[in-house]
Motif scaffolding. Structure first.
Motif, PDB file in Angstrom:
ATOM      1  N   ARG A 110      -3.459  -8.336   1.484  1.00  0.00           N
ATOM      2  CA  ARG A 110      -4.144  -7.114   1.886  1.00  0.00           C
ATOM      3  C   ARG A 110      -3.122  -6.242   2.609  1.00  0.00           C
ATOM      4  NH1 ARG A 110      -9.755  -6.110   5.370  1.00  0.00           N
ATOM      5  NH2 ARG A 110      -9.693  -3.832   5.170  1.00  0.00           N
ATOM      6  N   SER A 111      -3.016  -5.013   2.154  1.00  0.00           N
ATOM      7  CA  SER A 111      -2.039  -4.084   2.708  1.00  0.00           C
ATOM      8  C   SER A 111      -2.734  -2.764   2.975  1.00  0.00           C
ATOM      9  CB  SER A 111      -0.881  -3.893   1.713  1.00  0.00           C
ATOM     10  OG  SER A 111       0.093  -3.019   2.212  1.00  0.00           O
ATOM     11  N   ARG A 112      -2.445  -2.176   4.146  1.00  0.00           N
ATOM     12  CA  ARG A 112      -3.137  -0.957   4.528  1.00  0.00           C
ATOM     13  C   ARG A 112      -2.176  -0.010   5.240  1.00  0.00           C
ATOM     14  NH1 ARG A 112      -7.458  -2.507   8.351  1.00  0.00           N
ATOM     15  NH2 ARG A 112      -5.911  -2.183   9.985  1.00  0.00           N
ATOM     16  N   SER A 113      -2.321   1.274   4.955  1.00  0.00           N
ATOM     17  CA  SER A 113      -1.564   2.304   5.651  1.00  0.00           C
ATOM     18  C   SER A 113      -2.544   3.363   6.136  1.00  0.00           C
ATOM     19  CB  SER A 113      -0.519   2.933   4.721  1.00  0.00           C
ATOM     20  OG  SER A 113       0.180   3.969   5.383  1.00  0.00           O
ATOM     21  N   GLU A 114      -2.535   3.633   7.424  1.00  0.00           N
ATOM     22  CA  GLU A 114      -3.416   4.645   8.008  1.00  0.00           C
ATOM     23  C   GLU A 114      -2.569   5.664   8.762  1.00  0.00           C
ATOM     24  OE1 GLU A 114      -6.197   2.549  10.459  1.00  0.00           O
ATOM     25  OE2 GLU A 114      -7.591   2.252   8.811  1.00  0.00           O
ATOM     26  N   GLY A 125      -5.790   9.971   7.044  1.00  0.00           N
ATOM     27  CA  GLY A 125      -5.521   9.398   5.736  1.00  0.00           C
ATOM     28  C   GLY A 125      -5.542   7.885   5.786  1.00  0.00           C
ATOM     29  N   LYS A 126      -5.976   7.285   4.688  1.00  0.00           N
ATOM     30  CA  LYS A 126      -6.035   5.827   4.621  1.00  0.00           C
ATOM     31  C   LYS A 126      -5.764   5.371   3.202  1.00  0.00           C
ATOM     32  CE  LYS A 126      -9.036   1.888   5.764  1.00  0.00           C
ATOM     33  NZ  LYS A 126     -10.367   1.491   6.296  1.00  0.00           N
ATOM     34  N   SER A 127      -4.915   4.382   3.077  1.00  0.00           N
ATOM     35  CA  SER A 127      -4.609   3.785   1.775  1.00  0.00           C
ATOM     36  C   SER A 127      -4.736   2.276   1.910  1.00  0.00           C
ATOM     37  CB  SER A 127      -3.195   4.166   1.343  1.00  0.00           C
ATOM     38  OG  SER A 127      -2.748   3.351   0.284  1.00  0.00           O
ATOM     39  N   GLU A 128      -5.379   1.652   0.925  1.00  0.00           N
ATOM     40  CA  GLU A 128      -5.567   0.200   0.971  1.00  0.00           C
ATOM     41  C   GLU A 128      -5.209  -0.429  -0.357  1.00  0.00           C
ATOM     42  OE1 GLU A 128      -8.612  -1.791   3.750  1.00  0.00           O
ATOM     43  OE2 GLU A 128      -9.714  -0.182   2.751  1.00  0.00           O
ATOM     44  N   LEU A 129      -4.675  -1.622  -0.283  1.00  0.00           N
ATOM     45  CA  LEU A 129      -4.378  -2.429  -1.460  1.00  0.00           C
ATOM     46  C   LEU A 129      -4.839  -3.854  -1.193  1.00  0.00           C
ATOM     47  CD1 LEU A 129      -2.875  -3.034  -4.188  1.00  0.00           C
ATOM     48  CD2 LEU A 129      -0.858  -3.518  -2.800  1.00  0.00           C
ATOM     49  N   LEU A 189      -0.196  -2.222   8.008  1.00  0.00           N
ATOM     50  CA  LEU A 189      -0.519  -3.630   8.200  1.00  0.00           C
ATOM     51  C   LEU A 189      -0.468  -4.324   6.844  1.00  0.00           C
ATOM     52  CD1 LEU A 189      -1.591  -5.966  10.002  1.00  0.00           C
ATOM     53  CD2 LEU A 189      -3.908  -5.178   9.442  1.00  0.00           C
ATOM     54  N   ARG A 190       0.225  -5.432   6.790  1.00  0.00           N
ATOM     55  CA  ARG A 190       0.334  -6.177   5.528  1.00  0.00           C
ATOM     56  C   ARG A 190       0.259  -7.668   5.816  1.00  0.00           C
ATOM     57  NH1 ARG A 190       4.729  -8.243   2.855  1.00  0.00           N
ATOM     58  NH2 ARG A 190       6.089  -7.227   4.376  1.00  0.00           N
ATOM     59  N   GLY A 191      -0.587  -8.355   5.058  1.00  0.00           N
ATOM     60  CA  GLY A 191      -0.695  -9.803   5.165  1.00  0.00           C
ATOM     61  C   GLY A 191      -0.676 -10.440   3.797  1.00  0.00           C
ATOM     62  N   ALA A 208       0.835  -1.199   0.000  1.00  0.00           N
ATOM     63  CA  ALA A 208       0.000   0.000   0.000  1.00  0.00           C
ATOM     64  C   ALA A 208       0.872   1.253   0.000  1.00  0.00           C
ATOM     65  CB  ALA A 208      -0.921   0.004   1.214  1.00  0.00           C
ATOM     66  N   ILE A 209       0.422   2.258  -0.728  1.00  0.00           N
ATOM     67  CA  ILE A 209       1.117   3.541  -0.745  1.00  0.00           C
ATOM     68  C   ILE A 209       0.896   4.271   0.574  1.00  0.00           C
ATOM     69  CG2 ILE A 209       1.038   3.804  -3.245  1.00  0.00           C
ATOM     70  CD1 ILE A 209      -1.445   5.581  -2.863  1.00  0.00           C
ATOM     71  N   SER A 210       1.677   5.309   0.797  1.00  0.00           N
ATOM     72  CA  SER A 210       1.503   6.135   1.981  1.00  0.00           C
ATOM     73  C   SER A 210       0.111   6.764   1.983  1.00  0.00           C
ATOM     74  CB  SER A 210       2.565   7.233   2.012  1.00  0.00           C
ATOM     75  OG  SER A 210       2.273   8.211   2.983  1.00  0.00           O
ATOM     76  N   ALA A 211      -0.484   6.834   3.168  1.00  0.00           N
ATOM     77  CA  ALA A 211      -1.808   7.448   3.271  1.00  0.00           C
ATOM     78  C   ALA A 211      -1.770   8.933   2.943  1.00  0.00           C
ATOM     79  CB  ALA A 211      -2.365   7.228   4.679  1.00  0.00           C
ATOM     80  N   PHE A 212      -0.646   9.585   3.213  1.00  0.00           N
ATOM     81  CA  PHE A 212      -0.477  10.999   2.907  1.00  0.00           C
ATOM     82  C   PHE A 212       0.447  11.135   1.706  1.00  0.00           C
ATOM     83  CE2 PHE A 212      -1.093  12.206   7.659  1.00  0.00           C
ATOM     84  CZ  PHE A 212      -2.472  12.131   7.506  1.00  0.00           C
ATOM     85  N   ALA A 213       0.021  11.872   0.690  1.00  0.00           N
ATOM     86  CA  ALA A 213       0.845  12.104  -0.488  1.00  0.00           C
ATOM     87  C   ALA A 213       1.853  13.214  -0.200  1.00  0.00           C
ATOM     88  CB  ALA A 213      -0.018  12.478  -1.687  1.00  0.00           C
ATOM     89  N   GLU A 214       3.016  13.152  -0.850  1.00  0.00           N
ATOM     90  CA  GLU A 214       4.015  14.202  -0.741  1.00  0.00           C
ATOM     91  C   GLU A 214       3.749  15.260  -1.803  1.00  0.00           C
ATOM     92  OE1 GLU A 214       7.610  16.326   0.250  1.00  0.00           O
ATOM     93  OE2 GLU A 214       6.045  15.194   1.278  1.00  0.00           O
ATOM     94  N   SER A 215       4.040  16.507  -1.466  1.00  0.00           N
ATOM     95  CA  SER A 215       3.788  17.621  -2.391  1.00  0.00           C
ATOM     96  C   SER A 215       2.376  17.553  -2.946  1.00  0.00           C
ATOM     97  CB  SER A 215       4.817  17.625  -3.518  1.00  0.00           C
ATOM     98  OG  SER A 215       6.119  17.794  -3.001  1.00  0.00           O
TER      99      SER A 215
END
Length: 872
Positions: A396-400, A450-454, A375-377, A125-132
């Motif tokens: 399943r991968s998640r970044s919060e 922020g939340k990112s999920e894959l 969290l990544r499984g 999963a990408i970062s929940a917060f984008a840069e720039s």
């Protein structure tokens, strides 16, 4: 389950380490396990460990990581010559950054979103917060370095293998597994006013045809404030020959009295510029914020039958960090007024008093607390059917991330502040300290989430099609489905316009991707090996794309092999670029139109640029080539030389800021360039913000030369000596942009310009004798031009103006190791042992305002560390 290809390349060790210290060990290991088949980044086909790749790959193994002294992946990539502009870290984070607490790698300087980061060959999963605001990336702070067995860096485009984002290259982080026993490591290091410490533990147990490995890592670092480094604690760099970037939001400030801009009568003489009282926010900045990172990983596998194996990966990472910026800056757009009967009003007899530019310094610095949970499984099966290897897995991968600031952390609400001014309890005049009870009444708490999920499923097969007189033709193929989503929700107080001076981001988007790929390795006559690959990706938002790739390797002799690769690639629009809501960033420039009307508008000021997403964006397209040679001139020496070139078209860029300013900011009624009401007798009001967006408009061509030299067969003073050099030369970084008038395109070459040094290299020597070992390393970042916008008018002019040169920066790194104690390794080292200060730079008027280039140069200074590793 695996068997070697019939023909192996005679040159071993073509997969070269990033660091010299690991080269001898890697080469010997390759010879000892010559028949083992491995999967290395850049190909899905399992190949013999002696097989040389047709694409340039660097590998840093576990032993090299230990010898480097790196405590996190961010430090490793900052010193990799193949990295460049766009590689960022927590260094320089402040309350205006949009990805606080995170770090990313940018190969070739093409941006963090043009480098694909994998973990064990799979996306995360990408970062929940984008840069720039819109740069999506994988946060490498989410992977503890203690869990990494090796780092593989593919320095070539690879969309035909991996899909989107693999434009400049691929970084694959291979995790430790099959560990047996226990290992504990403790290290501590410090520089002047700064320290880092970490502890890690690895435990593994083997069962019958199974293994379970657990990894724990905990790392902390203290805050390094700007006031702790000479010359970097002020926005007024004029004493060093730089710019005075002090803010027009002053303390005391300026006011609009009876329609005229009027400076506060108590403004100190040295801070008065016409009718503006400027403020130095530099002492509030943090060079490196306090951070804490804790991670736990579990990797396991078990043989279910003779031909089927179950495997799993579970990873949990919790990171915390802080960010800080100067107290809240307010301007005319805040709409604050002062009652004429205010007890502290110095403008006696005035008929109206409005707050113009002011800063609530008495409320303190604006501070953020940032927490990120990853969290990544991964669960899967692999096996063999009729000599074909297969693998199927789900992930399943998640970044919060949560970013909070409470009412004790300087967050001011303008409506509540207005109430206190109206009541006569808050005094905005004279730069006085107001009572804490009053400040508590207009400060507030904020939350950004922020939340990112894959979610993904994939299936791959790998094996031999049939034999030929030249060897076996091998094939790999696979299917993949991904579901991606990201959201970034700011506090509604931002949305209601009650919070000023801080960038806010709002975004929400999701999509589904279905993909299929095939790769074929074909041995040809005359010791030629050809690899062909193709991949089809179908996106639910922008559509589909197909990308081919061809690699050719010629083993001319035992001393020489030549390689060539070609492929196309793409980068899908980021979820932030598609789903961005009104979001802000700040930019320092001079409002030249306004300055011609009113001298109060002449100071260089940080104005807000407001962005919104574009759901109609298309994917960026790219083409990459690499031509190289691997030479073994004498025993123990290997040399690789590669020329590479990457071209991008349809690059997603901001609508050029200079174009927006020149076209719209001389119009008081413009909806693009927003101004406050004009003062009586004037045609333009004070500039407040500029509305912008994103379009497929840019093109760029980047090329360079990479050189790697390894010499491992030396004996000096009774010990073994290994030498290594990695050098990268940026020959071209041509960018095609719309000119400021918006009526034509122009080409600019960034090579050698601001943040794009032409020369980067790292060299090291490692000497080992009995229980003692010593490593000496040099890291070099070449010089480049300063000030891309030499007059700071918002229009880049580095191609027409020759600026001063930012000096090169070289650091010396030392490490000594002792292995004489049973099961123990002791290390003592120094990073930047000569305590070199970052070279002076005037800056870019954006992120670099304090006399150095934060993306290129580390202000930490001499860092001395010690480490103990014990195995039992």
């Amino acid at each position: 389950m695996k068997k070697p290809l019939p023909r192996q390349n005679v040159l071993t060790g073509a997969i070269l380490s990033v660091a010299a210290v690991s080269a001898p060990q890697m080469l010997y290991a390759a010879e000892e396990t010559a028949m083992e088949e491995v999967a290395v980044v850049g190909s899905r086909i399992q190949r013999n460990a002696e097989f040389e790749t047709a694409t340039p790959i660097q590998v840093m193994d576990r032993e090299a990581i230990e010898k480097s002294g790196f405590t996190n992946l961010q430090q490793m990539f900052e010193k990799n010559p193949a990295a460049g502009n766009g590689t960022f870290s927590t260094r320089g984070n402040n309350q205006d950054s949009t990805a606080n607490g995170a770090a990313a790698v940018s190969l070739r300087g093409m941006g963090a979103d043009a480098t694909l980061v994998l973990v064990n060959g799979k996306r995360v999963a990408i970062s929940a917060f984008a840069e720039s605001i819109t740069t999506n990336f994988v946060d490498i702070n989410s992977i503890p370095i203690a869990a990494v067995e090796r780092v593989e860096v593919l320095k070539d485009g690879a969309s035909a293998i991996y899909g989107s984002d693999a434009v400049a290259g691929v970084v694959n982080l291979v995790l430790r597994k099959d560990f047996e026993g226990a290992e504990v490591s403790v290290d501590y290091g410090g520089a002047d006013g700064y320290d880092e410490q970490s502890v890690s533990a690895v435990w593994g147990v083997n069962g019958e045809d199974s293994n379970l490995t657990l990894i724990f890592d905990h790392q902390t670092n203290s805050t390094l404030a700007s006031v702790e480094r000479r010359g970097l604690d002020t926005a007024d760099q004029s004493f060093r020959g730089g710019m005075d970037f002090r803010s027009s939001r002053g303390y005391p400030g300026r006011f609009i009295v009876d329609g005229e801009t009027t400076i506060d009568p108590n403004c100190p003489e040295g801070d008065a510029f016409g009718q503006t009282c400027v403020y130095d926010y530099g002492p509030w900045t943090l060079l490196t914020p306090e951070a804490e990172r804790t991670g736990v990983l579990m990797l396991g596998h078990a043989q279910l039958t003779d031909s089927i194996e179950f495997f799993s990966e579970l990873a949990v990472q919790h990171n915390t960090s802080i960010a800080q910026g100067a107290p809240t800056p307010l301007d005319e757009d805040a709409g604050l007024t002062v009652p004429l009967d205010h007890p502290d009003n110095p403008f006696v007899g005035a008929s109206s008093v409005n707050v113009g530019r002011y800063r609530t310094v008495d409320a303190g610095a604006r501070q953020w607390d940032i927490e990120t949970d990853n969290l990544r499984g991964v669960f899967g099966l692999r096996g063999t059917i009729s000599d074909w290897d297969w693998e199927a897995s789900v992930q399943r991968s998640r970044s919060e991330s949560t970013q909070t600031g409470d009412r004790t952390q300087g967050w001011v609400r303008t409506d509540l502040l207005q109430q206190e001014i109206d009541a006569g309890r808050y005094n905005p005049f004279g730069g006085v300290q107001n009572p804490q009870s009053v400040i508590d009444s207009f400060t507030t708490s904020l939350v950004r989430q922020g939340k990112s999920e894959l979610r993904s499923m994939d299936f791959t097969i790998n094996g031999e099609l049939f034999d030929t007189s030249n060897g076996a033709i091998a094939l790999a193929a696979g299917l993949e489905r991904r579901e991606e989503s990201a959201s970034d929700i700011p506090d509604d107080q931002f949305q209601r316009g009650l919070i000023f001076g801080t960038e806010s981001v709002s975004a929400a988007a999701s999509r589904d991707i279905n993909s299929a790929f095939v790769e074929v390795a074909i041995p040809l006559p005359a010791n030629l090996d050809l690899t062909l690959a193709g991949r089809y990706d179908d996106y639910s938002d922008f559509g589909s794309t197909t990308n081919p790739m061809a690699n050719l390797l010629w083993t001319a002799s035992e001393q020489l092999s030549l390689r060539a690769s070609w492929g196309t690639g793409f980068r899908a629009p980021s979820l932030a670029q598609i789903g961005l809501g009104p979001s802000q960033e700040s930019q320092f420039f001079i409002d030249t139109y306004g300055c011609a009307i009113n001298e109060a508008y002449c100071a260089s000021t940080d104005y807000n640029i407001v962005f919104s997403g574009n759901p109609d964006l298309e994917a960026e397209e790219s083409e990459s080539i690499n031509l190289g040679a691997v030479v073994k001139p004498v025993d123990g020496m290997q040399l690789s030389l590669d020329f590479w070139r990457i071209t991008q078209e349809g690059k997603i860029d901001e609508v050029p800021f200079g174009y927006l300013y020149s076209q719209f900011c001389n119009d008081q009624n413009s909806t693009v360039c927003v101004r406050s009401a004009a003062l009586p007798g004037e045609s333009l009001g004070s500039l407040q913000s500029i509305n912008s967006g994103f379009i497929n408009i840019g093109e760029q061509t980047v090329s360079g030369i990479d050189l790697s030299v390894v010499y491992s067969a030396l004996t000096v003073a009774g010990g073994d000596l290994g030498l290594r050099l990695d050098y990268s030369y940026l020959t071209e970084f041509e960018r095609v942009e719309l000119n400021s008038a918006g009526d034509a395109f122009l080409s600019r070459d960034l090579a050698g310009e601001y943040e794009y040094p032409e020369h980067r290299w790292a060299t090291s020597a490692d000497w080992t004798r009995d229980s003692f070992a010593f490593t000496v390393g040099l890291n070099y970042i070449g010089e480049f031009e300063d000030t891309p916008d030499i007059d700071f008018d918002g229009t880049l002019d580095y191609d027409t103006n020759r600026s001063r040169i930012v000096d090169s920066f070289m650091t010396v790194n030392l490490q000594a190791r002792y292995t004489g104690f049973e099961n123990m390794i002791l290390s003592l080292g120094a990073d930047n042992a000569l305590d070199e200060e970052p070279p002076f730079a005037i800056g870019d008027g954006d992120s670099d305002l304090y006399g150095y280039v934060s993306s290129q140069h580390d202000p930490r200074g001499r860092f001395i560390y010690g480490k103990v590793t014990y195995n039992f």
